[in-house]
Design an enzyme around this catalytic site. Sequence first.
Site, PDB file in Angstrom:
ATOM      1  N   ARG A  46     -46.682 -68.174  58.521  1.00 36.77           N
ATOM      2  CA  ARG A  46     -46.479 -68.511  57.169  1.00 36.77           C
ATOM      3  C   ARG A  46     -46.022 -69.986  57.437  1.00 36.77           C
ATOM      4  NH1 ARG A  46     -41.304 -69.103  57.373  1.00 36.77           N
ATOM      5  NH2 ARG A  46     -40.475 -67.637  58.382  1.00 36.77           N
ATOM      6  N   TYR A  98     -49.776 -63.442  29.780  1.00 40.69           N
ATOM      7  CA  TYR A  98     -50.491 -61.333  30.246  1.00 40.69           C
ATOM      8  C   TYR A  98     -48.903 -61.079  30.889  1.00 40.69           C
ATOM      9  CZ  TYR A  98     -50.606 -58.555  34.509  1.00 40.69           C
ATOM     10  OH  TYR A  98     -51.399 -58.078  35.909  1.00 40.69           O
ATOM     11  N   ASP A 170     -51.610 -71.444  33.437  1.00 40.34           N
ATOM     12  CA  ASP A 170     -52.726 -70.178  33.825  1.00 40.34           C
ATOM     13  C   ASP A 170     -54.028 -70.294  33.885  1.00 40.34           C
ATOM     14  OD1 ASP A 170     -53.547 -67.930  34.892  1.00 40.34           O
ATOM     15  OD2 ASP A 170     -51.815 -66.550  34.496  1.00 40.34           O
ATOM     16  N   LYS A 195     -58.844 -61.713  40.537  1.00 41.92           N
ATOM     17  CA  LYS A 195     -59.767 -61.689  39.682  1.00 41.92           C
ATOM     18  C   LYS A 195     -60.939 -62.241  39.434  1.00 41.92           C
ATOM     19  CE  LYS A 195     -56.174 -59.143  37.523  1.00 41.92           C
ATOM     20  NZ  LYS A 195     -55.324 -60.491  36.550  1.00 41.92           N
TER      21      LYS A 195
HETATM   22  C1  LIG Z   1     -53.777 -60.559  36.675  1.00 42.74           C
HETATM   23  C2  LIG Z   1     -53.137 -61.616  36.465  1.00 42.74           C
HETATM   24  C3  LIG Z   1     -51.885 -62.586  36.152  1.00 42.74           C
HETATM   25  C4  LIG Z   1     -51.088 -61.570  37.788  1.00 42.74           C
HETATM   26  O1  LIG Z   1     -52.641 -61.800  38.837  1.00 42.74           O
HETATM   27  P1  LIG Z   1     -51.839 -60.614  40.079  1.00 42.74           P
HETATM   28  O2  LIG Z   1     -52.782 -60.667  41.477  1.00 42.74           O
HETATM   29  O3  LIG Z   1     -52.261 -59.215  39.713  1.00 42.74           O
HETATM   30  O4  LIG Z   1     -50.855 -60.076  40.772  1.00 42.74           O
HETATM   31  C5  LIG Z   1     -51.426 -63.498  35.839  1.00 42.74           C
HETATM   32  N1  LIG Z   1     -52.271 -64.024  35.267  1.00 42.74           N
HETATM   33  C6  LIG Z   1     -52.800 -63.470  34.439  1.00 42.74           C
HETATM   34  C7  LIG Z   1     -53.794 -64.517  33.560  1.00 42.74           C
HETATM   35  C8  LIG Z   1     -53.415 -62.485  35.323  1.00 42.74           C
HETATM   36  O5  LIG Z   1     -54.612 -62.131  34.284  1.00 42.74           O
END
Ligand SMILES: *Cc1c(COP(=O)(O)O)cnc(C)c1O
Length: 378
Positions: A46, A98, A170, A195
């Site tokens: 952790r 998002y 983000d 992603k």
């Molecule tokens: C998918 C996504 C998230 C969240 O990510 P997870 O891995 O699904 O928890 C946050 N911001 C954006 C822009 C995303 O496309």
Amino acid sequence: MSFQTDTIHAGVGPDKAYGAIMTPIYQSSTFVFEDIGKTRGFDYTRSGNPTRKALEDNIAALEGCSCAVAVTTGMAAIATVMHLFSHGDEIICTDDCYGGTARLLKTIQEHFDIRIHFISLVDPSGIEAHINEKTKAIWIETPSNPLLNLIDVEAVTAIARQHGLLSIVDNTFLSPYNQQPFKLGADIVVHSTTKYLNGHSDVVGGAVLSNSPEIDEKLKFLVNTLGTCAQPFDCWLVLRGIKTLVPRMKEHERNAKLVAAFLDAHPKVSHVYYPGLESHPQHELAKKQQRGFGGMVSFEVDGGIDEVNKILKGTKLFALAESLGGVESLIEHPATMSHASMGAEHRAAAGINDGVIRLSIGIEDPDDLIADLAQALA
Ligand SMILES: *Cc1c(COP(=O)(O)O)cnc(C)c1O
């Protein structure tokens, strides 16, 4: 080293035990002490793990910053960042963020009395009216999801700095290959590594990055305290995915440009959202702050939900699924899928109507992608 070389080598040394060329998966919860108070750098997973550290050093090199923490999901990354704030603070957030981000921020507002102002950041001159002595941060997501609106990161981070606010970006949609928020003035960058960074739709993961000793320490403390750390095998998968980030991003973009041009010329399509199109109102900003235009394309059709449904069910190669950034192409309906959790009122305010369809363009042969959309639209 160049970005492309770093994707393959940064953070990844030959394994000290046996010289393995690929980073071993240290699937171990705990590490043996050599003496009282003396470890070989790790004591408990952790708090730190060698496979996770390799990924963290790699992503930090790609974003050009001093620290990365790898966490279980993109949402865990955002939740970890939210622990930098406390009761009474206020945060300004882009209104077409998002869907999961909107849901988390609204939950935090309800439970912890942290007020969130969801506003459009497309015109930075509107921001200052929402700043007061309680404001602590501006949350930026660009390009936005699913409408591909851009935020001028340099302009917004300058306003944040003037008022002593943190700017958080983000960067999931473009990956560090196409956009480098720290160079544009950001204090913190978050990723859903699920992603483009991983790129193969076989893991969920996230990362938080920072570039100042003070925030770096706070984030490391939070990940250890909250237990949001990513697991060794997941880190290994993301590290493996990143090695092909550059060639994948180039293919995503080549295909996205071709698909956007095809849709733009199609009589049934009333609007195409893609910053790579010259007709996109922020095409010049995209060229200024991004290396490329990315692989996400959204479009609108007339004829309401029935027409949308026909297209969603009509594609054979594009799979009807949420998520994005994988090698395979996906199609989805933001109003009922990715952005359902946002609520109808918030969606309407952000301009996400029921006719919008979002595509995550994969790296298949572009002729096959276009033929599939052509038959679904016919
Ligand atoms: C998918 C996504 C998230 C969240 O990510 P997870 O891995 O699904 O928890 C946050 N911001 C954006 C822009 C995303 O496309």
